[in-house]
Design an enzyme around this catalytic site. Structure first.
Site, short mmCIF file in Angstrom:
data_model
loop_
_atom_site.label_atom_id
_atom_site.label_comp_id
_atom_site.label_asym_id
_atom_site.label_seq_id
_atom_site.Cartn_x
_atom_site.Cartn_y
_atom_site.Cartn_z
N GLU A 35 -6.51 -7.24 5.65
CA GLU A 35 -6.63 -7.12 7.09
C GLU A 35 -6.08 -5.73 7.45
O GLU A 35 -4.97 -5.40 7.06
CB GLU A 35 -5.78 -8.19 7.78
CG GLU A 35 -5.93 -8.16 9.28
CD GLU A 35 -4.96 -9.10 9.99
OE1 GLU A 35 -4.06 -9.66 9.34
OE2 GLU A 35 -5.09 -9.24 11.23
N ARG A 260 1.05 -15.77 -5.74
CA ARG A 260 1.34 -14.37 -5.43
C ARG A 260 2.55 -13.92 -6.25
O ARG A 260 3.35 -14.74 -6.70
CB ARG A 260 1.60 -14.20 -3.95
CG ARG A 260 2.66 -15.13 -3.40
CD ARG A 260 2.83 -14.94 -1.92
NE ARG A 260 3.34 -13.61 -1.63
CZ ARG A 260 3.44 -13.12 -0.40
NH1 ARG A 260 3.05 -13.83 0.63
NH2 ARG A 260 3.93 -11.93 -0.19
N LYS A 270 4.99 -8.32 5.79
CA LYS A 270 4.59 -7.28 6.74
C LYS A 270 5.61 -7.16 7.86
O LYS A 270 6.02 -6.07 8.26
CB LYS A 270 3.22 -7.70 7.32
CG LYS A 270 2.27 -6.55 7.56
CD LYS A 270 0.91 -7.07 8.00
CE LYS A 270 -0.01 -7.41 6.83
NZ LYS A 270 -1.31 -7.95 7.24
#
Length: 555
Positions: A35, A260, A270
């Site tokens: 994104e 992950r 983030k």
RNA sequence: AGACCCAUGGUGUAAUUGGCAACACAUCAGAUUUUGGUUCUGUCGUUCAAGGUUCGAGUCCUUGUGGGUCUACCA
């Protein structure tokens, strides 16, 4: 199918299986779908490596797709940064960068199709009402009062949503699935929302935007992605992903989830990364202490090392916490053979060679890289007064295994002479201000006939010839390997900031350092690997510590 | 609490798919070394628990235990 490579992990096993079954005519196509609302970090690197390496290994392709379905948070400049980071990591995506927003038209048509099949409806419920209808993990949900609108009414309403007749938040399009489904994501999920906002690419063309679940999978299908690899937290979305493939009758991409990667001392959130920047804990997104690709690049980590690290840590479905030592091992492994050596004294103290003629200088030759003779050699000036590392001197050796400077000790000056420590001078506080030594003229490096064996070798820089350099001595940003795992103690990651994560040193470097340029990485002998920072000027070389050397010295 | 996922040395990953548990990093010790780097050798230590199937289980079955994910008009 000829020559299918051997699978190295469970994802590749699925792929090999699909290949053996002749699925998609043996075609493999993956994608990396960031994104564009932030910077890429070590966790993204893992996903990039997995997707691109699988593409390569099985003779397939990998798309780079910006998942830009939310106009409020996404910006074009992030796109450029992401592209640069991926290229730097060493990967080339198939064709041009693509965008989920490229498919807004097709997505809209698919929504209409779903409505026509009686599988979606326009809901006037508020955010709160929808949340309430959702139920709970052990309470079934309740149907929206608008759930039974006719197909014609839904179609009309949805078209008018697109036409901009309704205010933000007043209506959404929802899938009609099952409000009692054990998977909460299948309890009539919201597919489209109204946002009268300007999109970074489509401008004001649209005022309705699809949500992740009605954009990501559909983009996969449009691009005929064969294997859609994502992290574990999307497991529950797979049920919806597959439901939509069937309902929409579109290309059946297969979603596979993997765990992950977490790395000690590095943060991949983030939100938290942003906080570090905004609160000035670091100088920016590319601060060498950040786990961002930009930060690690500036720190001097070779892309090859990062790729090796991501590949060697494997692909599984278990939660994992990688040790920082292993990351640094991968970095040193590449740098040891690829980087030239220089000498610089980080914390200088003057050493005078009392029996060396005043005013005389010599030029010595030294290897650029002992691991690789083909990299040649360079010249270093020597004089009566030299800078040596303050920590390489002890007023008295603390044990028999101490091989460095101390009264009465013989020590080799790298690529020069062996010296004998005579004594030192100090100020009123006992700080050493000068070391005095004599040298053995016949111990000249290269044709040493002295017969003296010095156990220690130290680096040095000739006084007067030395370059003033700034050395940014970076350490871990956090004092705890998992700073975000202490919420039960009422602490957050900011409580674990290491106050000593950066020390700026005024050092003396050998003259040849002047020939380096921003981005160059080399080893400062006995100190570590360093990279020339972009802050460097013609007046002053600025070095970032990339990674220290290992040391078996226990002093 | 419901659904789903996961469990192998300190860390991470393997184990020819039911056949002697291994590799890397880390640790410790030694050798080499004009970087206390590199390289080389050795060292330490592993199948969550209990049952079951089997000649044989890390692998299959059952039940536990522990950890993770999910209740955004974010992705």
């Amino acid at each position: 199918m000829a020559n299918i490579p051997e699978a190295d992990n469970f994802i590749e096993e699925f792929i090999v299986e699909d290949l053996q079954n002749g699925k998609h005519d043996g075609r493999i196509h993956t994608r990396f779908p960031p994104e564009p609302n932030g910077y890429l970090h070590i966790g993204h690197a893992k996903a990039i490596v997995i997707n691109f390496e699988i593409g390569k290994k099985f003779g397939g392709r990998t798309n780079l797709r910006m998942d830009d379905t939310n106009p409020t948070t996404e910006e074009t400049h992030f796109v450029t940064n992401i592209e640069n980071d991926i290229k730097w990591l060493g990967y080339e995506w198939h064709g041009d960068t693509v965008y989920a927003s490229d498919y807004f038209g097709e997505l809209y048509a698919l929504a209409l199709k779903l409505i026509d099949k009686g599988l979606a409806f326009v809901d006037d419920s508020t955010v709160e009402e929808i949340a309430e209808q959702k139920g709970d993990i052990d309470e079934p949900g309740t149907n929206s009062p608008f759930r039974d609108r006719s197909i014609a009414e839904n179609r009309d309403l949805f078209e008018r949503m697109k036409a901009g007749e309704f205010a933000d938040g007043s209506k959404v399009l929802r899938a009609k699935i099952d409000m009692a489904h054990p998977n909460l994501l299948l309890r009539d999920p919201v597919l489209y929302r109204i946002k009268h906002e300007t999109h970074h690419r489509t401008g004001d063309d649209w005022c309705i935007y699809p949500l992740y679940d009605f954009a990501h999978g559909q983009s996969d299908s449009i691009e005929k992605i064969t294997h859609s690899l994502c992290s574990l937290e999307f497991r529950h979305h797979r049920d919806l992903y597959n439901w939509l493939i069937e309902a929409l009758e579109i290309f059946p991409s297969r979603q596979i989830e993997f765990a992950r990667m977490n790395v000690d001392y590095l943060i991949t959130s983030k939100r938290r990364l942003k906080k570090l920047v905004e609160e000035g804990v670091v100088t920016g997104w590319d601060d060498p202490r950040m786990g961002t690709l930009a930060g690690m690049r500036r720190k001097g980590y070779p892309a090859e090392a990062l790729r090796n690290f991501c590949m060697r840590t494997g692909v599984t479905k278990r939660d994992n916490q990688q040790e920082f030592d292993f990351l640094e091992h991968c970095v040193r492994e590449v740098l040891n053979t690829s980087s030239d050596r220089f000498m610089a004294v980080l914390n200088p103290v003057k050493l005078v060679i009392t029996n060396y003629p005043e005013g005389e200088t010599e030029i010595f030759t030294t290897d650029n890289n002992p691991e690789d003779p083909s990299r040649g050699s360079r010249e270093i000036p020597f004089s009566r007064e030299i800078w040596v590392e303050r920590e390489d001197f002890r007023k008295e050796p603390q044990n028999r295994k101490y091989f460095r400077l101390a009264p009465g000790k013989d020590v080799r000056l790298k690529s020069a002479y062996i010296i004998h420590v005579e004594g030192h001078e100090e100020d009123a506080d006992g700080n050493v201000t000068q070391i005095n030594a004599s040298y053995y003229p016949e111990s000249r490096s290269g044709n040493d006939t002295s017969g003296i064996k010095a156990k220690g070798t130290i680096h040095w820089v000739a006084v007067g010839e030395g370059l003033d350099i700034e050395v940014r001595q970076y350490d871990k940003l956090f004092s705890d390997p998992t700073p975000m795992d202490h919420e039960d103690e009422g602490k957050d990651f900011m409580d674990f900031i290491n106050p000593e994560s950066l020390k700026v040193l005024s050092a003396k470097g050998e003259p040849a350092l002047a020939t380096t340029k921003a981005g160059d990485t080399f080893q400062l002998l006995r100190k570590g690997y360093y990279t020339v920072d972009e802050d460097s000027t013609s007046d002053k070389v600025v070095l970032n510590l990339t990674c220290g050397l290992k040391s078996s010295w226990k002093g």
